[in-house]
Design a protein around this motif. Structure first.
Motif, short mmCIF file in Angstrom:
data_model
loop_
_atom_site.label_atom_id
_atom_site.label_comp_id
_atom_site.label_asym_id
_atom_site.label_seq_id
_atom_site.Cartn_x
_atom_site.Cartn_y
_atom_site.Cartn_z
N GLY A 65 -9.86 85.08 5.18
CA GLY A 65 -8.92 85.48 6.22
C GLY A 65 -9.60 86.38 7.23
O GLY A 65 -10.57 85.99 7.89
N THR A 66 -9.12 87.60 7.33
CA THR A 66 -9.71 88.57 8.25
C THR A 66 -10.50 89.65 7.51
O THR A 66 -10.92 90.63 8.11
N GLU A 67 -10.69 89.46 6.20
CA GLU A 67 -11.39 90.47 5.40
C GLU A 67 -12.63 89.89 4.75
O GLU A 67 -12.84 88.68 4.71
N SER A 102 -13.58 95.31 5.75
CA SER A 102 -13.35 94.60 7.01
C SER A 102 -14.69 94.34 7.68
O SER A 102 -15.74 94.77 7.19
#
Length: 200
Positions: A65-67, A102
């Motif tokens: 995803g975004t991680e 992140s």
């Protein structure tokens, strides 16, 4: 006009220090996938990192995803290093085993030209000596990496100090990273037309 080849990985954020090895990422511009692929390839090819008794899973870093999911094994510990900044990790902590973070990959936002002769003492912010505060020209970058960025904008300079023959003789224009003072030598082709009109 210049080719947008600005770096998002440089000497200020390109080192990963593990308890078993140190990885230095070559400076350049990376997408998130390219950076992760390079780190995985280098780590898993190093026998001191990927050795017994408990080697890490492959890949050891993965975008979810975004991680970012890290799986570096219990025998490898990630120590505070310059790449902590792009992975948004706590600079006071060590990391081992499985953990999440992140990823912050900077993109060039604008090109600013600055000259001490033209802007006088306003060039530097006192609290941050390397930060440019009064460029005489700013151009927002719209081209993708590797593409030609051109500008035909004309800008009238707003003087912050009186001009004289003395400071015009010292006129010097360079393209520099304002945060670490690195001259951007990768911008090999660019032009600047400066017209100075004097009045008697």
């Amino acid at each position: 006009m210049f080719c947008n080849t600005l770096y998002n990985i440089d000497s200020s954020n390109n080192t990963l220090v593990f308890s078993t090895m140190t990885l230095t990422i070559p400076v350049g511009y990376y997408s998130a996938a390219e950076l992760i692929d390079y780190i995985n390839t280098q780590c898993l090819a190093n026998p001191t990192f990927n050795g017994p008794p408990s080697p890490p899973a492959s890949p050891c870093i993965q975008i979810v995803g975004t991680e970012i999911q890290w799986r570096i094994g219990n025998t490898n510990t990630l120590l505070p290093c310059s790449a902590y900044s792009i992975f948004c990790l706590d600079p006071t902590q060590n990391y081992t085993g499985n953990f999440w973070s992140s990823l912050f990959m900077a993109c060039p936002w604008a090109l600013a030209l600055n000259s001490p002769s033209l802007v006088g003492n306003l060039r530097f912010v006192n609290a941050v000596p390397n930060q440019i505060s009064a460029p005489f020209f700013v151009h927002h970058i719209q081209s993708s990496h590797g593409e030609i960025e051109s500008s035909e904008t004309s800008v009238a300079l707003q003087w912050s100090s009186p001009l004289s023959h003395a400071n015009l003789q010292q006129l010097c224009v360079t393209i520099t990273d304002p945060y670490n003072s690195r001259e951007l030598t990768e911008i090999g082709q660019w032009s600047c037309l400066l017209e100075i009109i004097t009045f008697e």
